[in-house]
Design a protein around this motif. Sequence first.
Motif, PDB file in Angstrom:
ATOM      1  N   ILE A  63       0.835  -1.215   0.000  1.00 39.81           N
ATOM      2  CA  ILE A  63       0.000   0.000   0.000  1.00 39.81           C
ATOM      3  C   ILE A  63       0.864   1.256   0.000  1.00 39.81           C
ATOM      4  O   ILE A  63       0.568   2.231  -0.704  1.00 39.81           O
ATOM      5  CB  ILE A  63      -0.979  -0.029   1.195  1.00 39.81           C
ATOM      6  CG1 ILE A  63      -2.035  -1.121   0.966  1.00 39.81           C
ATOM      7  CG2 ILE A  63      -1.651   1.325   1.398  1.00 39.81           C
ATOM      8  CD1 ILE A  63      -2.949  -1.384   2.140  1.00 39.81           C
ATOM      9  N   THR A  67       0.795   3.976  -2.940  1.00 40.36           N
ATOM     10  CA  THR A  67       0.573   5.393  -2.634  1.00 40.36           C
ATOM     11  C   THR A  67       1.710   6.240  -3.200  1.00 40.36           C
ATOM     12  O   THR A  67       1.467   7.307  -3.782  1.00 40.36           O
ATOM     13  CB  THR A  67       0.472   5.595  -1.108  1.00 40.36           C
ATOM     14  OG1 THR A  67      -0.582   4.769  -0.606  1.00 40.36           O
ATOM     15  CG2 THR A  67       0.181   7.045  -0.758  1.00 40.36           C
ATOM     16  N   GLN A 138      -8.296  -8.024   1.195  1.00 46.77           N
ATOM     17  CA  GLN A 138      -7.292  -6.969   1.033  1.00 46.77           C
ATOM     18  C   GLN A 138      -6.757  -6.947  -0.395  1.00 46.77           C
ATOM     19  O   GLN A 138      -6.481  -5.879  -0.961  1.00 46.77           O
ATOM     20  CB  GLN A 138      -6.130  -7.182   2.018  1.00 46.77           C
ATOM     21  CG  GLN A 138      -6.506  -7.058   3.479  1.00 46.77           C
ATOM     22  CD  GLN A 138      -6.917  -5.639   3.850  1.00 46.77           C
ATOM     23  OE1 GLN A 138      -6.352  -4.668   3.378  1.00 46.77           O
ATOM     24  NE2 GLN A 138      -7.930  -5.520   4.687  1.00 46.77           N
ATOM     25  N   SER A 141      -9.043  -5.168  -2.624  1.00 43.83           N
ATOM     26  CA  SER A 141      -9.056  -3.733  -2.316  1.00 43.83           C
ATOM     27  C   SER A 141      -8.002  -2.933  -3.066  1.00 43.83           C
ATOM     28  O   SER A 141      -8.149  -1.721  -3.247  1.00 43.83           O
ATOM     29  CB  SER A 141      -8.817  -3.509  -0.814  1.00 43.83           C
ATOM     30  OG  SER A 141      -9.935  -3.867  -0.057  1.00 43.83           O
ATOM     31  N   LEU A 142      -6.904  -3.575  -3.499  1.00 43.52           N
ATOM     32  CA  LEU A 142      -5.766  -2.836  -4.057  1.00 43.52           C
ATOM     33  C   LEU A 142      -6.149  -1.972  -5.251  1.00 43.52           C
ATOM     34  O   LEU A 142      -5.708  -0.822  -5.374  1.00 43.52           O
ATOM     35  CB  LEU A 142      -4.645  -3.806  -4.458  1.00 43.52           C
ATOM     36  CG  LEU A 142      -3.769  -4.325  -3.320  1.00 43.52           C
ATOM     37  CD1 LEU A 142      -2.798  -5.391  -3.814  1.00 43.52           C
ATOM     38  CD2 LEU A 142      -2.999  -3.177  -2.658  1.00 43.52           C
ATOM     39  N   ILE A 145      -7.982   1.100  -4.015  1.00 47.41           N
ATOM     40  CA  ILE A 145      -7.041   2.020  -3.364  1.00 47.41           C
ATOM     41  C   ILE A 145      -6.315   2.851  -4.409  1.00 47.41           C
ATOM     42  O   ILE A 145      -6.193   4.081  -4.296  1.00 47.41           O
ATOM     43  CB  ILE A 145      -6.019   1.240  -2.503  1.00 47.41           C
ATOM     44  CG1 ILE A 145      -6.693   0.621  -1.282  1.00 47.41           C
ATOM     45  CG2 ILE A 145      -4.869   2.149  -2.051  1.00 47.41           C
ATOM     46  CD1 ILE A 145      -5.802  -0.361  -0.526  1.00 47.41           C
ATOM     47  N   ASN A 149      -6.563   6.816  -5.048  1.00 49.35           N
ATOM     48  CA  ASN A 149      -5.369   7.650  -4.971  1.00 49.35           C
ATOM     49  C   ASN A 149      -5.213   8.535  -6.200  1.00 49.35           C
ATOM     50  O   ASN A 149      -4.756   9.675  -6.105  1.00 49.35           O
ATOM     51  CB  ASN A 149      -4.114   6.772  -4.818  1.00 49.35           C
ATOM     52  CG  ASN A 149      -3.932   6.259  -3.409  1.00 49.35           C
ATOM     53  OD1 ASN A 149      -4.534   6.770  -2.463  1.00 49.35           O
ATOM     54  ND2 ASN A 149      -3.110   5.234  -3.249  1.00 49.35           N
ATOM     55  N   THR A 201     -14.057  -2.906   5.273  1.00 47.56           N
ATOM     56  CA  THR A 201     -12.986  -2.101   4.676  1.00 47.56           C
ATOM     57  C   THR A 201     -13.132  -2.050   3.164  1.00 47.56           C
ATOM     58  O   THR A 201     -13.001  -0.977   2.543  1.00 47.56           O
ATOM     59  CB  THR A 201     -11.607  -2.693   5.051  1.00 47.56           C
ATOM     60  OG1 THR A 201     -11.457  -2.667   6.466  1.00 47.56           O
ATOM     61  CG2 THR A 201     -10.478  -1.898   4.423  1.00 47.56           C
ATOM     62  N   ARG A 205     -13.930   1.327   0.841  1.00 45.99           N
ATOM     63  CA  ARG A 205     -13.017   1.766  -0.210  1.00 45.99           C
ATOM     64  C   ARG A 205     -13.733   1.922  -1.548  1.00 45.99           C
ATOM     65  O   ARG A 205     -13.460   2.854  -2.308  1.00 45.99           O
ATOM     66  CB  ARG A 205     -11.836   0.783  -0.330  1.00 45.99           C
ATOM     67  CG  ARG A 205     -10.826   0.942   0.808  1.00 45.99           C
ATOM     68  CD  ARG A 205      -9.789  -0.161   0.847  1.00 45.99           C
ATOM     69  NE  ARG A 205      -8.797   0.120   1.899  1.00 45.99           N
ATOM     70  CZ  ARG A 205      -7.912  -0.761   2.346  1.00 45.99           C
ATOM     71  NH1 ARG A 205      -7.890  -2.002   1.846  1.00 45.99           N
ATOM     72  NH2 ARG A 205      -7.059  -0.421   3.290  1.00 45.99           N
TER      73      ARG A 205
END
Length: 450
Positions: A63, A67, A138, A141-142, A145, A149, A201, A205
């Motif tokens: 993550i 980012t 998770q 989710s990437l 994310i 971003n 989560t 997102r």
Amino acid sequence: MSSMQLLPYKQQVSSLLRLGLPIVVGQLGMIILGLADTIMIGHHSTEELAAAAFVNNVFNLAIIFATGFSYGLTPLIGMLQGGGNTQGIGRVFRNALAANASVAVLLTAVMYTVYCFVDKLGQPEELLPHIRPYFVLQLISLLFIMLFNGFRQFAEGLTDTRTPMWILLGGNALNIFGNYLLIYGSFGFPEWGLFGAGVSTLVSRIVMLLVFIGVVAVARRYKVYREAILRSRFNRNDFIQLNALGWPIALQMGMETAAFSLSAIMVGWLGSIPLAAHQIMISVSTIGFMVYYGMGAALAVRVSHFMGQKDFPNLRRAVNSGMGIILSLAIVASLFFYLVRTPIIYSFTEDHEVMIVVSSLIFSLIVYQFGDALQITFANALRGTTDVKPMMWIAFFSYFIVALPVGYLCGFTWGGGVVGVWVAFPAGLFTAGFLFWLRFRYRLQQLMKK
């Protein structure tokens, strides 16, 4: 350039605070969410808490890397806005979403490989039924994310830092409420424990991304960019430029994070009590880092705008102002950590041995705030000027050639224990900060000769 007005420091500081404070609030909201997640999962089951800690640590590097890559968009947007190129902003943003999605797919493939070997990573057998489904959530989710971003860096590059702040805070609130429903099975919802936390989560997102898409689609301030975004097509030059900026930033941030993770492994060699104390201090230090990085992100935006205008005297003054603000925040954070050290320690543990070790690390924590402030200021100043490739090599030297060997020598060879290992942090951060400053001075001299 001589006709450009040199803005007074008061105005520079005011602009930076106006941009930076919403970013800081959003960053602190993420810390609060992390603490809330940990507390709520911990109250459900200790095994699930251990599984969450493992998965979150594994994903943390991915993550941070993701980012860092997305940060490459901000200076491009800032420079284009500084130069008044509305069409270019829409085109670059569209291509940034494609670049971010590509990196998300790559990271997902890498993390899926880790998932396939998760049973070979030495975790207790009883944790695997909790680890596997949470890991998959998770993994999904990437992509969300990375796309979020992209929208966030687009907005911040246009100096709209309030919209990402409100979306982040709203998403965090939704996540905590979802945790309450799905971890404990409240109001008739299924009691899914850690799996419920992962679902919450993921949903938050997705919702944050959809809300951001809606804001860009309808908000008046984005109207001027919408047509360019919709009409733009894949642009090879933009894609190459975004990758040329994104990868060095991602690697710089990734190496910094990796050095901290490797230091934690070294502390683990000393035993469970030093490791527990180390984890407490790292958790506390994250507060300072998030605050400084929020202001650093605002500085990168200001610098990129002056780059677009080729207004280098104001660019230098913006960096000086940013340095003053971030150093002031480091002083405040240091005083806070020192004055309330006892309540902070009690909030994490009542183990007397751990408390003694934590107390011995307070001075190192305070010293490293200033190294952190220095490196964040000039890393973001360089990011704003798009001079990012040297940052990657400076990070490698500072963290792998300086910090880790210093930590090993002081901690083990010279018998300093965990306090010795912690010498690595100020050593690495001050080295990085000093070298980033030297590089920025050289970069500014080159720009002012043009």
